[in-house]
Design a protein around this motif. Structure first.
Motif, PDB file in Angstrom:
ATOM      1  N   ASP A 151       0.858  -1.189   0.000  1.00 51.75           N
ATOM      2  CA  ASP A 151       0.000   0.000   0.000  1.00 51.75           C
ATOM      3  C   ASP A 151       0.889   1.232   0.000  1.00 51.75           C
ATOM      4  O   ASP A 151       1.678   1.444   0.938  1.00 51.75           O
ATOM      5  CB  ASP A 151      -0.899  -0.006   1.240  1.00 51.75           C
ATOM      6  N   SER A 152       0.786   2.044  -1.062  1.00 55.86           N
ATOM      7  CA  SER A 152       1.617   3.240  -1.160  1.00 55.86           C
ATOM      8  C   SER A 152       0.769   4.428  -1.613  1.00 55.86           C
ATOM      9  O   SER A 152       0.096   4.348  -2.657  1.00 55.86           O
ATOM     10  CB  SER A 152       2.758   3.002  -2.152  1.00 55.86           C
ATOM     11  N   PRO A 153       0.791   5.525  -0.824  1.00 55.42           N
ATOM     12  CA  PRO A 153       1.416   5.611   0.494  1.00 55.42           C
ATOM     13  C   PRO A 153       0.555   4.901   1.542  1.00 55.42           C
ATOM     14  O   PRO A 153      -0.651   4.759   1.359  1.00 55.42           O
ATOM     15  CB  PRO A 153       1.477   7.118   0.748  1.00 55.42           C
ATOM     16  N   GLY A 154       1.167   4.471   2.603  1.00 55.78           N
ATOM     17  CA  GLY A 154       0.410   3.778   3.636  1.00 55.78           C
ATOM     18  C   GLY A 154       1.299   3.526   4.844  1.00 55.78           C
ATOM     19  O   GLY A 154       2.507   3.768   4.793  1.00 55.78           O
ATOM     20  N   ASN A 155       0.696   3.043   5.904  1.00 49.19           N
ATOM     21  CA  ASN A 155       1.485   2.692   7.079  1.00 49.19           C
ATOM     22  C   ASN A 155       1.152   1.249   7.481  1.00 49.19           C
ATOM     23  O   ASN A 155       0.023   0.780   7.268  1.00 49.19           O
ATOM     24  CB  ASN A 155       1.257   3.673   8.232  1.00 49.19           C
ATOM     25  N   PRO A 156       2.109   0.525   8.036  1.00 49.42           N
ATOM     26  CA  PRO A 156       1.922  -0.896   8.331  1.00 49.42           C
ATOM     27  C   PRO A 156       0.744  -1.194   9.259  1.00 49.42           C
ATOM     28  O   PRO A 156       0.044  -2.188   9.074  1.00 49.42           O
ATOM     29  CB  PRO A 156       3.250  -1.302   8.976  1.00 49.42           C
ATOM     30  N   GLU A 157       0.535  -0.322  10.255  1.00 49.62           N
ATOM     31  CA  GLU A 157      -0.554  -0.574  11.203  1.00 49.62           C
ATOM     32  C   GLU A 157      -1.907  -0.537  10.498  1.00 49.62           C
ATOM     33  O   GLU A 157      -2.767  -1.401  10.738  1.00 49.62           O
ATOM     34  CB  GLU A 157      -0.521   0.451  12.353  1.00 49.62           C
ATOM     35  N   ALA A 158      -2.102   0.437   9.638  1.00 52.45           N
ATOM     36  CA  ALA A 158      -3.376   0.552   8.927  1.00 52.45           C
ATOM     37  C   ALA A 158      -3.572  -0.620   7.974  1.00 52.45           C
ATOM     38  O   ALA A 158      -4.667  -1.181   7.865  1.00 52.45           O
ATOM     39  CB  ALA A 158      -3.436   1.877   8.166  1.00 52.45           C
ATOM     40  N   LEU A 159      -2.518  -1.014   7.275  1.00 53.75           N
ATOM     41  CA  LEU A 159      -2.635  -2.134   6.341  1.00 53.75           C
ATOM     42  C   LEU A 159      -2.876  -3.443   7.090  1.00 53.75           C
ATOM     43  O   LEU A 159      -3.662  -4.282   6.640  1.00 53.75           O
ATOM     44  CB  LEU A 159      -1.376  -2.238   5.477  1.00 53.75           C
ATOM     45  N   ALA A 160      -2.248  -3.596   8.246  1.00 57.29           N
ATOM     46  CA  ALA A 160      -2.470  -4.806   9.056  1.00 57.29           C
ATOM     47  C   ALA A 160      -3.923  -4.908   9.489  1.00 57.29           C
ATOM     48  O   ALA A 160      -4.486  -6.004   9.537  1.00 57.29           O
ATOM     49  CB  ALA A 160      -1.554  -4.793  10.278  1.00 57.29           C
ATOM     50  N   GLY A 161      -4.546  -3.770   9.773  1.00 57.55           N
ATOM     51  CA  GLY A 161      -5.946  -3.785  10.173  1.00 57.55           C
ATOM     52  C   GLY A 161      -6.889  -4.188   9.060  1.00 57.55           C
ATOM     53  O   GLY A 161      -7.991  -4.673   9.317  1.00 57.55           O
ATOM     54  N   LYS A 162      -6.450  -4.004   7.795  1.00 59.89           N
ATOM     55  CA  LYS A 162      -7.284  -4.363   6.644  1.00 59.89           C
ATOM     56  C   LYS A 162      -6.900  -5.705   6.033  1.00 59.89           C
ATOM     57  O   LYS A 162      -7.558  -6.177   5.099  1.00 59.89           O
ATOM     58  CB  LYS A 162      -7.182  -3.271   5.565  1.00 59.89           C
ATOM     59  N   LEU A 163      -5.828  -6.303   6.527  1.00 59.94           N
ATOM     60  CA  LEU A 163      -5.284  -7.505   5.900  1.00 59.94           C
ATOM     61  C   LEU A 163      -6.289  -8.645   5.826  1.00 59.94           C
ATOM     62  O   LEU A 163      -6.429  -9.303   4.794  1.00 59.94           O
ATOM     63  CB  LEU A 163      -4.026  -7.961   6.655  1.00 59.94           C
ATOM     64  N   SER A 164      -7.008  -8.896   6.910  1.00 54.81           N
ATOM     65  CA  SER A 164      -7.958 -10.015   6.939  1.00 54.81           C
ATOM     66  C   SER A 164      -9.022  -9.863   5.856  1.00 54.81           C
ATOM     67  O   SER A 164      -9.309 -10.809   5.117  1.00 54.81           O
ATOM     68  CB  SER A 164      -8.627 -10.104   8.315  1.00 54.81           C
ATOM     69  N   ALA A 165      -9.598  -8.658   5.721  1.00 57.78           N
ATOM     70  CA  ALA A 165     -10.645  -8.428   4.726  1.00 57.78           C
ATOM     71  C   ALA A 165     -10.091  -8.490   3.308  1.00 57.78           C
ATOM     72  O   ALA A 165     -10.729  -9.033   2.392  1.00 57.78           O
ATOM     73  CB  ALA A 165     -11.309  -7.072   4.977  1.00 57.78           C
ATOM     74  N   LEU A 166      -8.897  -7.961   3.100  1.00 57.01           N
ATOM     75  CA  LEU A 166      -8.302  -7.970   1.761  1.00 57.01           C
ATOM     76  C   LEU A 166      -7.924  -9.390   1.339  1.00 57.01           C
ATOM     77  O   LEU A 166      -8.128  -9.778   0.183  1.00 57.01           O
ATOM     78  CB  LEU A 166      -7.072  -7.063   1.733  1.00 57.01           C
TER      79      LEU A 166
END
Length: 212
Positions: free
Chosen positions: A189-204
């Motif tokens: 995810d660019s731009p993005g931060n790891p914490e936010a992407l981790a929170g969406k990982l399950s749904a994605l």
């Protein structure tokens, strides 16, 4: 003499009376039944045996269990975002064939060249999960310049997942990589931060990886 006659008549009368009584008992024995004792039920209690067929219902394993097989496929949209037309600016580096696999998911999604989400995933490999995860993780580190990745919740599909900082075409990006018994994949995810992407990982992941 008269006294003796009276005694004989008395004996005969007693004998006749006793015989009549005995005859009455014998004659009435077959015509009436004995009364049931009080306090004892005259009918059998109702059966408590179950009327159904018995047995237990079979349980069906859900996604992510040992009995299910998962397969990756490129979704039409990812997180509600359409696929982005590939250009020189957003084109990812060539994805190598790390190990034989039967299915691949790969695509760039986003609003424009500077706001993208990239997915690359493989499934159906015969290589052991530990070996696959090591090869895939090394490739992700090389392609997206990741530092140390931190373990995160993989979601209901299971397996393991890690997220951290990385780069997409030289720009800062968040990177999450996963591995499970059926697949290996990465989300950038660019731009993005790891914490936010981790929170969406399950749904994605659920949009990319589904029961075969």
């Amino acid at each position: 003499m008269f006294l003796w006659i009276l005694v004989i008549l008395l004996i005969v009368a007693v004998a006749l009376a006793g015989g009549a009584y005995a005859a009455g008992l014998i004659g009435g024995g077959g015509s009436s039944s004995a009364a049931a004792p009080t306090g004892v039920p005259t009918t059998a209690p109702a059966s408590t045996a179950p009327t159904g067929s018995g047995g237990t219902a079979a349980s069906n394993p859900g996604p992510g269990t040992a009995a299910s097989t998962m397969k990756v496929a490129t979704p039409a949209t990812l997180g509600g975002t359409e696929k982005l037309k590939t250009t020189a600016k957003n084109k990812p580096s060539a994805t190598p064939d790390l190990f034989p696999s039967t299915a691949r998911a790969e695509g760039v999604f986003g609003l424009d060249d500077r706001n993208i989400m990239y997915v690359w995933a493989l499934s159906g490999a015969t290589v052991a999960q530990e070996e696959r995860a090591a090869l895939f993780g090394a490739e992700v580190g090389n392609r997206f310049d990741t530092g140390a990745l931190i373990a995160v919740e993989p979601g209901p599909i299971g397996g393991s997942a890690q997220c951290g900082d990385g780069k997409w075409n030289g720009r800062p990006a968040a990177v999450c990589v996963w591995s499970d018994p059926d697949s290996d994949g990465v989300l950038v995810d660019s731009p993005g931060n790891p914490e936010a992407l981790a929170g969406k990982l399950s749904a994605l992941r659920a949009e990319i990886e589904k029961p075969a």
